[in-house]
Write a protein that holds these residues in place. Structure first.
Motif, PDB file in Angstrom:
ATOM      1  N   ALA A 148       1.008  16.906   7.486  1.00 22.24           N
ATOM      2  CA  ALA A 148      -0.392  16.451   7.133  1.00 22.24           C
ATOM      3  C   ALA A 148      -1.271  17.238   8.123  1.00 22.24           C
ATOM      4  O   ALA A 148      -2.172  17.547   7.630  1.00 22.24           O
ATOM      5  CB  ALA A 148      -0.697  15.012   6.820  1.00 22.24           C
ATOM      6  N   LEU A 166       0.930   4.295  -2.999  1.00 23.22           N
ATOM      7  CA  LEU A 166       0.719   5.613  -2.605  1.00 23.22           C
ATOM      8  C   LEU A 166       1.943   6.439  -3.040  1.00 23.22           C
ATOM      9  O   LEU A 166       1.818   7.410  -3.737  1.00 23.22           O
ATOM     10  CB  LEU A 166       0.322   5.754  -1.383  1.00 23.22           C
ATOM     11  CG  LEU A 166      -1.074   5.494  -0.826  1.00 23.22           C
ATOM     12  CD1 LEU A 166      -1.338   5.345   0.458  1.00 23.22           C
ATOM     13  CD2 LEU A 166      -2.061   6.547  -1.358  1.00 23.22           C
ATOM     14  N   LYS A 174       2.466   7.746  -6.794  1.00 19.61           N
ATOM     15  CA  LYS A 174       1.576   8.540  -7.136  1.00 19.61           C
ATOM     16  C   LYS A 174       2.221   9.976  -7.008  1.00 19.61           C
ATOM     17  O   LYS A 174       1.700  10.827  -7.461  1.00 19.61           O
ATOM     18  CB  LYS A 174       0.255   8.636  -6.498  1.00 19.61           C
ATOM     19  CG  LYS A 174      -0.670   7.434  -6.868  1.00 19.61           C
ATOM     20  CD  LYS A 174      -1.943   7.664  -5.996  1.00 19.61           C
ATOM     21  CE  LYS A 174      -2.765   6.534  -6.120  1.00 19.61           C
ATOM     22  NZ  LYS A 174      -3.947   6.348  -5.436  1.00 19.61           N
ATOM     23  N   MET A 196       5.771  13.291   8.142  1.00 16.70           N
ATOM     24  CA  MET A 196       4.566  13.343   7.377  1.00 16.70           C
ATOM     25  C   MET A 196       3.404  13.490   8.079  1.00 16.70           C
ATOM     26  O   MET A 196       2.411  14.572   7.692  1.00 16.70           O
ATOM     27  CB  MET A 196       4.666  12.182   6.397  1.00 16.70           C
ATOM     28  CG  MET A 196       3.914  12.084   5.283  1.00 16.70           C
ATOM     29  SD  MET A 196       4.138  10.939   4.164  1.00 16.70           S
ATOM     30  CE  MET A 196       5.474  11.724   3.115  1.00 16.70           C
ATOM     31  N   PRO A 220      -3.728   9.608   3.367  1.00 18.63           N
ATOM     32  CA  PRO A 220      -3.427   8.036   3.259  1.00 18.63           C
ATOM     33  C   PRO A 220      -1.971   7.706   3.360  1.00 18.63           C
ATOM     34  O   PRO A 220      -1.766   6.951   3.948  1.00 18.63           O
ATOM     35  CB  PRO A 220      -4.062   7.852   1.941  1.00 18.63           C
ATOM     36  CG  PRO A 220      -4.973   9.096   1.681  1.00 18.63           C
ATOM     37  CD  PRO A 220      -4.526  10.368   2.400  1.00 18.63           C
ATOM     38  N   ARG A 256       0.933  -1.454  -0.084  1.00 19.62           N
ATOM     39  CA  ARG A 256       0.060   0.112  -0.128  1.00 19.62           C
ATOM     40  C   ARG A 256       0.883   1.511  -0.150  1.00 19.62           C
ATOM     41  O   ARG A 256       0.553   2.170  -0.764  1.00 19.62           O
ATOM     42  CB  ARG A 256      -0.860   0.031   1.178  1.00 19.62           C
ATOM     43  CG  ARG A 256      -1.810   1.278   1.337  1.00 19.62           C
ATOM     44  CD  ARG A 256      -3.299   0.789   2.014  1.00 19.62           C
ATOM     45  NE  ARG A 256      -3.823   1.888   2.563  1.00 19.62           N
ATOM     46  CZ  ARG A 256      -3.536   2.546   3.689  1.00 19.62           C
ATOM     47  NH1 ARG A 256      -2.702   2.077   4.686  1.00 19.62           N
ATOM     48  NH2 ARG A 256      -3.860   3.874   3.830  1.00 19.62           N
ATOM     49  N   THR A 309      -7.023  13.103  -0.537  1.00 18.08           N
ATOM     50  CA  THR A 309      -6.720  11.938  -1.341  1.00 18.08           C
ATOM     51  C   THR A 309      -5.410  11.125  -1.234  1.00 18.08           C
ATOM     52  O   THR A 309      -5.312   9.948  -1.610  1.00 18.08           O
ATOM     53  CB  THR A 309      -7.078  12.100  -2.636  1.00 18.08           C
ATOM     54  OG1 THR A 309      -6.459  13.181  -3.013  1.00 18.08           O
ATOM     55  CG2 THR A 309      -8.766  12.707  -3.059  1.00 18.08           C
ATOM     56  N   LEU A 310      -4.357  12.009  -1.153  1.00 10.91           N
ATOM     57  CA  LEU A 310      -3.205  11.403  -0.891  1.00 10.91           C
ATOM     58  C   LEU A 310      -2.447  11.793   0.271  1.00 10.91           C
ATOM     59  O   LEU A 310      -1.856  10.685   0.788  1.00 10.91           O
ATOM     60  CB  LEU A 310      -2.299  12.311  -2.167  1.00 10.91           C
ATOM     61  CG  LEU A 310      -0.962  11.491  -2.528  1.00 10.91           C
ATOM     62  CD1 LEU A 310      -1.099  10.069  -2.937  1.00 10.91           C
ATOM     63  CD2 LEU A 310      -0.436  12.117  -3.654  1.00 10.91           C
ATOM     64  N   PHE A 311      -2.295  12.760   0.655  1.00  9.62           N
ATOM     65  CA  PHE A 311      -1.365  13.308   2.048  1.00  9.62           C
ATOM     66  C   PHE A 311      -1.641  12.636   3.226  1.00  9.62           C
ATOM     67  O   PHE A 311      -0.822  11.779   3.664  1.00  9.62           O
ATOM     68  CB  PHE A 311      -1.583  14.841   2.363  1.00  9.62           C
ATOM     69  CG  PHE A 311      -0.261  15.247   2.810  1.00  9.62           C
ATOM     70  CD1 PHE A 311       0.811  14.367   3.311  1.00  9.62           C
ATOM     71  CD2 PHE A 311      -0.200  16.683   3.338  1.00  9.62           C
ATOM     72  CE1 PHE A 311       1.778  15.091   3.940  1.00  9.62           C
ATOM     73  CE2 PHE A 311       0.873  16.905   3.860  1.00  9.62           C
ATOM     74  CZ  PHE A 311       1.882  16.354   4.384  1.00  9.62           C
TER      75      PHE A 311
END
Lengths: 199, 199
Positions: free
Chosen positions: A52, A14, A17, A48, B43, A10, B39-41
């Motif tokens: 975030a 990610l 992307k 992170m 997750p 997973r 949608t990205l950060f």
């Protein structure tokens, strides 16, 4: 086919992307992370989660910061009269690293593009018009990319600004510092010649 | 000079240490993350914390998984007699994705290199000798890279295996499937010619 644990798969999916990383380089990056668990993986995971949770888009200018308004908008020592308009946050950061602008910024979040179906309503232009109407700003510096879409956007903003008594300037075109003439395109050379300055 | 919040600067600094990303692309990646927060950060931050907590190095073979022993070592349907030796975990994953090997693996964690000062003690070779002495393994498949260091390592392991009654094979050299002869180096073409097979 999964070759490793689902949590790792997973993470690879990610990571792949991210701009600049594909599936193969994401896999390499994750293996590197696992190899350097203490020095890189855990600190990165912490950083992170932290970023975030704290990253904010400045409601005034569109910059990315951990405070809103951002440090630049909140800094009262900056020139409130000069507003530099850029396409993306990365452009703002580039100008800021260069120390090229002492005023404030406005991030459009893109450029007008008929091809991609991007119109004025898709950009951060309403907020810009509002700021310009405030009366503080006397100069708008257009710092879009020197692309067709960038220049179209610059013309559109010039139209919107006209009549407000605000002077509009744009970044100079010319020879990049350290650049070699032989490697420059004709358009840049012609622009540099046209805008030549007394030596 | 910091142009944004310290948490974001720290994330950029750590991201730029990943293979394939430099300071500039790390900055772009982080801006992309912040743009796609939901949608990205988030997750990705979750996946990273999850994987950092669960990633394990298999104590038997050196593979990376979320369980120890790894899924391959724990899988009793795999051939216990054939052991494929690779340099890095990425090589194991590549062979596994290709479905090229039905036995188990052993990851050396690098190659012998006099230039870089890497000796046998720096690699996962003690554990390998121990596994080979166990008596189950009848074939060792050398799958190092076709580099000088990779082949030096292959020769060293062949020496260590000799006398144990274990057959040693290596991957074939030849024309890559889909490859064009005109673009291949002389060494590969000579090897492919030498190892030609009845059609």
């Amino acid at each position: 086919m999964a070759v490793t644990g689902p949590e790792i798969e997973r993470l690879i999916a990610l990571m792949s992307k991210l701009p600049g990383l594909g599936p193969r380089s994401a896999r390499r990056a994750v293996l590197q992370l696992i190899k350097k668990k203490e020095t890189l993986f855990s600190p990165l995971a912490d950083a992170m989660a932290d970023a975030a949770a704290k990253a904010r888009i400045c409601s005034a200018c569109g910059n990315v910061d951990t405070q809103d308004p951002c440090a630049i908008c909140a800094d009262n020592t900056r020139d409130p009269h000069a507003l530099c308009i850029v396409e993306e946050v990365g452009d703002l950061w580039a100008l800021e690293r260069a120390g090229a602008h002492k005023g404030r910024y406005h991030v459009l979040g893109g450029v007008l593009s008929a091809l991609d179906g991007v119109g004025p309503d898709d950009l951060n232009i309403g907020k810009l018009v509002e700021r310009l109407g405030g009366g503080d700003i006397t100069e708008v510096i257009l710092a879009m990319n020197a692309t067709v879409d960038g220049q179209t956007t610059a013309h559109y903003i010039t139209d919107r600004v006209s009549g407000l008594g605000i002077s509009v300037t744009r970044l100079a075109h010319g020879v990049p510092v350290g650049g070699e003439l032989d490697y420059l395109d004709d358009g840049t050379l012609a622009a540099a010649m046209k805008s030549r300055r007394p030596f």
